[in-house]
Enzyme design. Structure first.
Site, PDB file in Angstrom:
ATOM      1  CE  LYS A 153      -3.426   2.546   2.923  1.00  0.00           C
ATOM      2  NZ  LYS A 153      -2.586   3.723   2.762  1.00  0.00           N
ATOM      3  N   GLY A 205       6.270   6.258   8.278  1.00  0.00           N
ATOM      4  CA  GLY A 205       5.357   7.381   8.191  1.00  0.00           C
ATOM      5  C   GLY A 205       5.517   8.112   9.377  1.00  0.00           C
ATOM      6  CD  GLU A 227      12.556   5.053   8.769  1.00  0.00           C
ATOM      7  OE1 GLU A 227      12.836   6.299   8.225  1.00  0.00           O
ATOM      8  OE2 GLU A 227      12.753   4.221   7.952  1.00  0.00           O
TER       9      GLU A 227
END
Length: 455
Positions: A153, A205, A227
């Protein structure tokens, strides 16, 4: 509808419909079914197919480079991401056999005792827009090599990246259901995670996005790698090469319009070198050329979205109002929107958001420090911990300082770099887990023990 607004001119560059909940569940079911046969292939076969897919991405590079400029604003002069994309994939291929090897405890006439590494099943990769190919491949390549199916995604700002990768990997022979690019809204993504659809989820993100992932996975015991951001410091010691430090740290602060996970966002300089370092840094930043990323002369493109640029403007304005000094006059190309003047600030303190919150843009604050102890204290005075950059001619000193810094990676005399042989990881609000290296393979598989009594 997933919609990419181009930072070049604010137009709609691409849009894609999201999958319905039913279609999303069907995609996961097909991935789960296909993963069994994929895992049954030899490791050598899986590696060969993945590397062929990587090569196919490289063959698309002439199309990808301007496409990235349109989607997220990186100047075409920098040539895209294939160098790092290829390097990381090849390194993971080189170490795969050893990283995934069985641990044989005993193999005698009486017992066979062994620990094997087995795939999680279906891995969901939620990738960011700032380095859309390299960040995605960090997980996709080793996950596929290890025998997992992958559902990708990608970020709404870079919707064409996932399509490119899927096309390249499918053309190489990776089965379509083994590697799927999907367009999902946030709620459908959360619902899939909550339904235990995936054996592992890797997300790069925002902190808020990572919290949403953890909340969706609560109680499912799904493994998650996160992360989530950084406020990475540089420290210029009293014995540093000032020219090299200024050049590298300013590149780390300004490259990609400052939109780097491990970009330099704050710098501490030994007091006796502060003025000299600042002079060099200001000259470098004043020499940047802000403009249309499709122009080969442009060295600094627009930020990926107007709202990202506004956050940086707000941090700068607040800092100046609180006594900070700005050293870069407004560039004529600064349009008050996505095209943003790069900035260096002094007279800053950790009470200011620009030295505390993630900026993720072309701004850096610089402070003088009296010694290593003060630099360490200030570097650790942060809720993030991704990387830190130390500038000294003494490796032992650098390592001693590094031992005291709360971060995932420490560099000496370089910055803003990812070494695929080392674990890419963070601490505090930067998240948890680790990608690439042997540890990356271990996180994308689970240990399974065999205790076989022969007699």
């Amino acid at each position: 509808m997933i919609r990419c607004i181009s930072p070049i001119d604010g137009s709609v560059y691409a849009e894609r419909p999201t999958l319905s909940a039913e279609a999303a569940r069907d995609a996961v079911a097909r991935a789960r079914a296909a993963q069994v046969d994929w895992a049954a292939r030899t490791l050598e076969d899986r590696i060969a197919l993945v590397l062929a897919g990587v090569a196919n991405v490289g063959a698309m590079n002439d199309e990808i480079v301007p496409e990235l400029a349109h989607q997220m604003g990186r100047p075409v002069r920098f040539g895209g991401e294939f160098g790092g994309f290829n390097q990381r994939s090849n390194y993971m291929a080189e170490i795969a056999k050893d990283a995934l090897a069985d641990i044989v405890v005993e193999d005698s006439d009486a017992f066979r005792r062994v620990i094997k590494r087995v795939p999680h099943g279906v891995v969901l990769v939620v990738a960011p827009w700032n380095y859309p190919f390299m960040t995605a491949i960090n997980t996709i390549a080793p996950a596929l090599m290890a025998g997992n199916a992958v559902v990708l995604k990608h970020a709404s700002q870079t919707p064409l990246v996932g399509e490119r990768m899927a096309r390249a990997f499918h053309a190489a022979g990776v089965p379509k259901d083994v590697f799927q690019n999907v367009f999902l809204d946030h709620q459908t993504t959360s619902d899939l995670i909550a339904a235990r659809s995936f054996g592992f989820v890797n997300f790069t993100g925002s902190v808020g996005g990572g919290q949403a992932m953890e909340q969706a996975a609560a109680g499912t015991f799904t493994g998650i790698g996160l992360e989530l951001g950084g406020k990475d410091p540089g420290y210029v010691c009293d014995d540093a090469d000032l020219d090299a430090a200024a050049e590298t740290l300013m590149d780390g602060a300004m490259y990609n319009a400052g939109q780097c996970c491990c970009g330099i966002e704050r710098i501490y300089v030994a007091a006796q070198h502060f003025d000299a370092f600042l002079e060099k840094a200001v000259a470098i930043v004043r020499g940047l050329k802000l403009g249309n990323p499709l122009d080969p002369e442009t060295t600094l493109g627009p930020m990926a979205h107007v709202r990202f640029a506004q956050e940086v403007r707000d941090q700068i304005a607040e800092a100046i109002a609180d006594g900070a000094t700005a050293h870069i006059a407004t560039f004529p190309e600064d349009d008050g929107g996505a095209y943003l003047t790069p900035q260096i600030l002094t007279d800053v303190t950790h009470d200011m958001r620009v030295m505390r919150d993630e900026s993720f843009g072309p701004v850096v604050g610089i402070m003088p420090v009296k010694d290593d102890a003060e630099a360490i204290r200030l570097m650790n005075d942060c809720k993030y911990g991704l990387t830190a950059s130390i500038w000294t001619r003494d490796a032992a000193r650098a390592e001693a300082i590094a031992d005291q810094i709360e971060t995932g990676t420490v560099f000496m005399n370089r910055a803003d770099y990812l070494d695929p042989a080392l674990c890419w990881t963070g601490c505090k609000d930067t998240g948890r887990g680790g990608g690439l290296s042997v540890i990356g393979f271990h996180n994308l598989t689970r240990p399974k023990s065999y205790h076989l009594k022969k007699a």
